[in-house]
Design a protein around this motif. Sequence first.
Motif, PDB file in Angstrom:
ATOM      1  N   HIS A 469       0.839  -1.207   0.000  1.00  0.00           N
ATOM      2  CA  HIS A 469       0.000   0.000   0.000  1.00  0.00           C
ATOM      3  C   HIS A 469       0.874   1.257   0.000  1.00  0.00           C
ATOM      4  CE1 HIS A 469      -2.759   3.148   1.190  1.00  0.00           C
ATOM      5  NE2 HIS A 469      -1.972   3.400   2.223  1.00  0.00           N
ATOM      6  N   PHE A 470       1.880   1.298   0.904  1.00  0.00           N
ATOM      7  CA  PHE A 470       2.733   2.480   0.975  1.00  0.00           C
ATOM      8  C   PHE A 470       3.502   2.684  -0.331  1.00  0.00           C
ATOM      9  CE2 PHE A 470       1.784   4.019   4.987  1.00  0.00           C
ATOM     10  CZ  PHE A 470       1.843   3.053   5.974  1.00  0.00           C
ATOM     11  N   ALA A 471       3.935   1.583  -0.898  1.00  0.00           N
ATOM     12  CA  ALA A 471       4.662   1.695  -2.165  1.00  0.00           C
ATOM     13  C   ALA A 471       3.748   2.272  -3.238  1.00  0.00           C
ATOM     14  CB  ALA A 471       5.199   0.329  -2.581  1.00  0.00           C
ATOM     15  N   GLY A 472       2.486   1.835  -3.209  1.00  0.00           N
ATOM     16  CA  GLY A 472       1.526   2.338  -4.176  1.00  0.00           C
ATOM     17  C   GLY A 472       1.255   3.816  -3.995  1.00  0.00           C
ATOM     18  N   LEU A 473       1.140   4.207  -2.753  1.00  0.00           N
ATOM     19  CA  LEU A 473       0.900   5.626  -2.442  1.00  0.00           C
ATOM     20  C   LEU A 473       2.070   6.469  -2.947  1.00  0.00           C
ATOM     21  CD1 LEU A 473      -1.367   7.006  -0.813  1.00  0.00           C
ATOM     22  CD2 LEU A 473       0.074   6.796   1.211  1.00  0.00           C
ATOM     23  N   LYS A 474       3.251   5.982  -2.686  1.00  0.00           N
ATOM     24  CA  LYS A 474       4.468   6.708  -3.081  1.00  0.00           C
ATOM     25  C   LYS A 474       4.539   6.817  -4.606  1.00  0.00           C
ATOM     26  CE  LYS A 474       8.876   8.183  -2.381  1.00  0.00           C
ATOM     27  NZ  LYS A 474       9.208   9.496  -1.877  1.00  0.00           N
ATOM     28  N   SER A 475       4.208   5.724  -5.269  1.00  0.00           N
ATOM     29  CA  SER A 475       4.357   5.747  -6.726  1.00  0.00           C
ATOM     30  C   SER A 475       3.333   6.668  -7.367  1.00  0.00           C
ATOM     31  CB  SER A 475       4.247   4.333  -7.296  1.00  0.00           C
ATOM     32  OG  SER A 475       2.919   3.877  -7.177  1.00  0.00           O
ATOM     33  N   GLN A 476       2.190   6.848  -6.708  1.00  0.00           N
ATOM     34  CA  GLN A 476       1.182   7.746  -7.282  1.00  0.00           C
ATOM     35  C   GLN A 476       1.513   9.211  -7.011  1.00  0.00           C
ATOM     36  OE1 GLN A 476      -3.128   6.347  -6.908  1.00  0.00           O
ATOM     37  NE2 GLN A 476      -2.075   4.952  -5.516  1.00  0.00           N
ATOM     38  N   LEU A 477       1.990   9.497  -5.833  1.00  0.00           N
ATOM     39  CA  LEU A 477       2.208  10.902  -5.468  1.00  0.00           C
ATOM     40  C   LEU A 477       3.627  11.391  -5.777  1.00  0.00           C
ATOM     41  CD1 LEU A 477       0.212  11.078  -2.106  1.00  0.00           C
ATOM     42  CD2 LEU A 477      -0.408  12.030  -4.311  1.00  0.00           C
ATOM     43  N   ASP A 478       4.558  10.487  -5.787  1.00  0.00           N
ATOM     44  CA  ASP A 478       5.942  10.866  -6.098  1.00  0.00           C
ATOM     45  C   ASP A 478       6.511   9.842  -7.064  1.00  0.00           C
ATOM     46  OD1 ASP A 478       9.077  11.017  -4.193  1.00  0.00           O
ATOM     47  OD2 ASP A 478       8.493  12.001  -6.064  1.00  0.00           O
ATOM     48  N   PRO A 479       5.995   9.819  -8.296  1.00  0.00           N
ATOM     49  CA  PRO A 479       6.383   8.776  -9.243  1.00  0.00           C
ATOM     50  C   PRO A 479       7.880   8.771  -9.529  1.00  0.00           C
ATOM     51  CG  PRO A 479       5.095  10.495 -10.332  1.00  0.00           C
ATOM     52  CD  PRO A 479       5.033  10.771  -8.881  1.00  0.00           C
ATOM     53  N   GLN A 480       8.511   9.927  -9.488  1.00  0.00           N
ATOM     54  CA  GLN A 480       9.948   9.957  -9.777  1.00  0.00           C
ATOM     55  C   GLN A 480      10.789   9.628  -8.554  1.00  0.00           C
ATOM     56  OE1 GLN A 480       8.837  13.703 -11.550  1.00  0.00           O
ATOM     57  NE2 GLN A 480      10.702  13.583 -12.754  1.00  0.00           N
ATOM     58  N   GLY A 481      10.140   9.537  -7.421  1.00  0.00           N
ATOM     59  CA  GLY A 481      10.874   9.163  -6.212  1.00  0.00           C
ATOM     60  C   GLY A 481      11.922  10.167  -5.797  1.00  0.00           C
ATOM     61  N   VAL A 482      11.622  11.466  -5.909  1.00  0.00           N
ATOM     62  CA  VAL A 482      12.629  12.465  -5.550  1.00  0.00           C
ATOM     63  C   VAL A 482      12.554  12.903  -4.083  1.00  0.00           C
ATOM     64  CG1 VAL A 482      12.878  13.400  -7.868  1.00  0.00           C
ATOM     65  CG2 VAL A 482      11.170  14.374  -6.334  1.00  0.00           C
ATOM     66  N   MET A 483      11.445  12.595  -3.410  1.00  0.00           N
ATOM     67  CA  MET A 483      11.254  13.134  -2.053  1.00  0.00           C
ATOM     68  C   MET A 483      11.765  12.152  -1.009  1.00  0.00           C
ATOM     69  SD  MET A 483       9.780  16.002  -2.737  1.00  0.00           S
ATOM     70  CE  MET A 483       9.521  16.536  -1.079  1.00  0.00           C
ATOM     71  N   GLY A 484      12.676  12.598  -0.164  1.00  0.00           N
ATOM     72  CA  GLY A 484      13.120  11.787   0.958  1.00  0.00           C
ATOM     73  C   GLY A 484      13.836  10.530   0.491  1.00  0.00           C
TER      74      GLY A 484
END
Lengths: 485, 521
Positions: A469-484
């Motif tokens: 679930h968390f991975a899904g949330l991250k991929s939707q809101l920060d698809p490029q993975g730049v935050m944190g």
Amino acid sequence: MEYEAVHPRYGSWMRDESGLEGNAQGVLLPRSIDELAGMMANAAREGRSLTVQGARTGLCGGAVPDGGLVLCLMQLDGMRLSDAFGEETLVAQAGASMQAIAALAQKSGHFFPAAPTEPSATIGGVYATGASGLYSLRYGAAARYVRALRWVTPQGAVWDIPRGKYIFDEKGCPLPNSSMLSGRALYADTRLPRSPVSAGIPRPGMDLIDLLVGSEGHLGVAAQLELELLLLPRALWGVVFFFEKDEALLRYTEWLSGWHGRQGAETLRCAEVFDEGALRLLAGSEAQSGLIKGLGGFPQGAHVALYVELDGGEEDALEVQLAELLDGFAQVGGNEADTWAESGETGVARLRALRHAVTELARPGAGAVRMETDYIGPAEKHGEYWRMYKQGLNDSGLRGVVYGHVLQNHMQVELLPRDAEQAMVAKELMCRWAAQVVRDGGQLAGGHGLGCLKRALATKFMPDVCKEHFAGLKSQLDPQGVMGL
Amino acid sequence: MKILVCFKAVPCWEKVLDEDWGQFGPGLDISYAGTALNCFDEAALELALRLKNAAGAGCVCAAVTVGQGLAAHHAQALYAAGYDEVVVLHAENAEFAPRYVGEVLADYAKSEGFDLVLAGIQAGMADSGTVPFWLAEALRWPVLAGVQVLELTADGALVATQQGGRGLWRRQVQGPVVLAVGNSPAVLRAVSLRTRLQAKGKNIRVLEATPTQVGELPRLSVPGGRRSCVFLAQDSPEALAAQLMVMLREDRAAGHVGKHEVSPGLPLGAVWYDVSPQADYMDETMVDQILEDWQRRRPACTMLPDTPAGREAATRLAARTGLPLMTGVTQMVSGQWGVQLQKRVCSSNLVWRRELTWPLVLTWGGAPPQEVEHVTLPAPAGLPVWMTKVELLEAPLEDGLQNARVVLACGVGVGCRAACDMARALAWQLGVGFGLSRPAALNGWGRPEEIIGQSGVSVAPDVMLTLGVSGSGAFMAGIEGAGRIIAVNIDRQALVFKNADMGVVADAPALIKAMEEHCGV
């Protein structure tokens, strides 16, 4: 993209209160939300990772960068009072300190109820960690008082999120950019295991504001918050009860818990324990011992203590309740001379300062990383958890301090290992306690966030479905993975 | 024994918003900031209780304040702590009228038959530091200022430990006498919950004071000339230490201006009475000598040092000559007919400018101006009748702090006494002055004589280096005359950076260590 240079080993931006030291290529210091959005958009375009910082008062390393750029929000410190909703609210940018917020709120006869004991912490940091503050017993977590949010996405889009507009249902949650935040409907299936970290777990009817709280800068930035304020109470008291033995303290906290449920819910705003380690730290501190000596010194034989605050509209009614607390204290064998009491804000502040001082004093030595727990167990088991923590410290031979929100079973344990070997023992102990918390359906991050220091532990205990679930949330809101991280 | 303690609850200045400082005036509502007992009065209140405990039955303690009222919780705290009575002498517009306040208190003390009066050395509003002296003058009692500790001997004699310019002394005194409490670590004791609850229902006694004749309302403003802080950045404590050492040496050589400002044009015959070398208290003989000399010279401008003895002498002189008085003056622009004087008020957060005509009396915070005539009166022979025994506990620090061209000061931000001692050793090694913030001194990290700020000394060095100092108004007022202020603090948001020329965000103990190593200490 331009950024300010960082000076390794001496740049205060590379550290926070956890003791961790990180590294970064540079620092971004936006002075406006537009500037912040532009910087985040640029970072996303260039693929540069961002670590968001406030006042760097966090205890878990959440503000410590590991490469990339630091995004420091301290210059976003604008504030104003507003009565847009017909009630007094305070609009604060992320970098506004809790001390400044308190001062501005007080001017209009109000206060913000969910402030942590550290006055220099920023409201952005409080929201990002899901902090609840000293008065969580009475007033709950900070997020409850967020009326509206100005959120900047990792792509640099600015979202205005008023409470009540973006709500989760079985399909997900609509977003301000007209898309849909979908997620596995964890809440719909009660057979699924509970997550040991509540931040980011949706529930039916949950507001988007309440989903984003506690995301620690990994899903975007809370650039501005509109805060609900409460009227300052007319009457305020603070009392310290001193006990000679742990068991007397625990009998009293059990009694107090019952009293709180029956008649104290509207007035008791905190109940904070100090174990003997905490009292020893206070008495031994050069900065605090003068005040304590001035106050008359801790009572002879004082071994542990409990600090409570009560507030209300009527002084008389509070005094009746205080007399009840004193009766309860006598019932467990307490000597009424072994109490300190103050009323009014300036008087109570004297006693309250002792609570904050413990967090300041319970630091590891220079160069060492903080080892502390922020677990929330079932409230009714607070006595059992106290004994568990004390027994664990005793059996392991570790120095440590147990203090904090006792009635919610949200005590903080600071472990103070002397060397690397003891640090390993401390780590195992924290893990053992975490396992008990998870078995009891509790939470591993009560308000300090996970940061760098606790993420691995939380992940260890997190069910796979929650991780997905968390991975899904991250991929939707920060698809490029730049935050944190 | 009947003890009267005079106190004042003042606004919590640190909670006043910046926007309100900018428009501060008599009508501005800052009640949101709350009030607290000022630290000197709080110490006096506690010391009186300790005397009461020592004296036993028959000793009465009352607390009195002059003003518009008193918050109930302050009164209840005092009753709970052991006060027999809490009194408000109700008066309007008394905040900037120290003479009026002193005389009203004296009337009350006389009418109620008190034989010992305590007060804090200053209150945190007008900060004149003269109320105890006006009070004593009205009663024609002696005053001992700078009291830190009070005790009763086995045979009931009153002994005060006093910090003055001539060191730390133990003085046995006999009443009636006024004791002005200075930098004492005493704080009002904690009381139990039961005692606190029992104090409810004990009322404040309110009496109407003689109405004031409202004189000029003070013109207050935010101090100007705010410095614009440039932050230094270095790779390491070692590099930063090296840079600071160069700056300390270069700035001293360049002779950056740092001084209290006195414009030319002081009237002819202006006189400086230097009362400090003689004693840390004034007795009638000394006051008579000053008065006699003054009557002979009739100077337009009578200046005295801004020390407790100087303020006492100035107050008594003003009382007996009828001249206007202003204490703690830090800037003076004089003209043919008069002068504009400036001083810090409201715990040094604001500036008060007054225009007065000659002749007048003032105490001056800086070194005596060269252009005035200096008068040193002979030291008194023997002890005054009200002082029966004295003992020197600690000789004064001969550190020349006030005249140092470079000064290093520590605050509680250095973390511990050991770090403070390291900084003191460094200052000694460098041959520069060393001082402390008041909180650091009261932590026991040094002597009260090392305090820089409103309650200690004012310094105007060419270079001022502060280490772990938060930057409260009271401290900054003591260094506002410095040529260049370099502030070191781990917190970039620290107030000190708003009033510094250069800032260093760094761990002060690490920097001190690096500077030590650079010096080869």
